[in-house]
Design a protein around this motif. Structure first.
Motif, PDB file in Angstrom:
ATOM      1  N   ALA A  31      48.016  91.220  46.097  1.00 27.61           N
ATOM      2  CA  ALA A  31      48.119  90.005  46.927  1.00 27.61           C
ATOM      3  C   ALA A  31      48.347  90.402  48.383  1.00 27.61           C
ATOM      4  CB  ALA A  31      49.258  89.124  46.436  1.00 27.61           C
ATOM      5  N   TYR A  34      47.107  87.950  54.001  1.00 31.39           N
ATOM      6  CA  TYR A  34      46.085  86.979  54.379  1.00 31.39           C
ATOM      7  C   TYR A  34      45.771  86.030  53.221  1.00 31.39           C
ATOM      8  CZ  TYR A  34      45.564  90.201  58.244  1.00 31.39           C
ATOM      9  OH  TYR A  34      45.809  90.992  59.340  1.00 31.39           O
ATOM     10  N   ASP A  35      45.686  86.567  52.002  1.00 26.40           N
ATOM     11  CA  ASP A  35      45.451  85.729  50.821  1.00 26.40           C
ATOM     12  C   ASP A  35      46.600  84.747  50.633  1.00 26.40           C
ATOM     13  OD1 ASP A  35      43.083  87.076  50.258  1.00 26.40           O
ATOM     14  OD2 ASP A  35      44.051  88.458  48.842  1.00 26.40           O
ATOM     15  N   LYS A  39      46.414  80.530  50.945  1.00 25.50           N
ATOM     16  CA  LYS A  39      46.782  79.634  49.841  1.00 25.50           C
ATOM     17  C   LYS A  39      47.820  78.592  50.238  1.00 25.50           C
ATOM     18  CE  LYS A  39      45.723  82.878  46.174  1.00 25.50           C
ATOM     19  NZ  LYS A  39      46.258  83.756  45.139  1.00 25.50           N
TER      20      LYS A  39
END
Length: 68
Positions: A31, A34-35, A39
């Motif tokens: 993870a 940026y991810d 989200k």
């Protein structure tokens, strides 16, 4: 606060949250920050939440904390 200021504040808090959750093992190793931000970013801030801004905030935080 304008949208940019709100985005900077949100990104700053989200980076801290990401770091804490990563340290506690609550996020997988794959993870990315940026991810995580993608989200949880509120829709109204998406237009301001560019990678360059995220990098700038992260760099500022990192540099500021490394001096202590």
């Amino acid at each position: 606060m304008n949208q940019r200021e709100k985005t900077i504040a949100f990104v700053s808090g989200a980076i801290a949250t990401y770091s804490l959750r990563k340290e506690r093992g609550e996020l997988t190793d794959s993870a990315s920050m940026y991810d995580f931000l993608a989200k949880i970013m509120p829709d109204e801030l998406n237009s301001e939440a560019k990678i360059e801004l995220i990098d700038e905030v992260f760099e500022y935080i990192s540099n500021s904390l490394s001096r202590e």
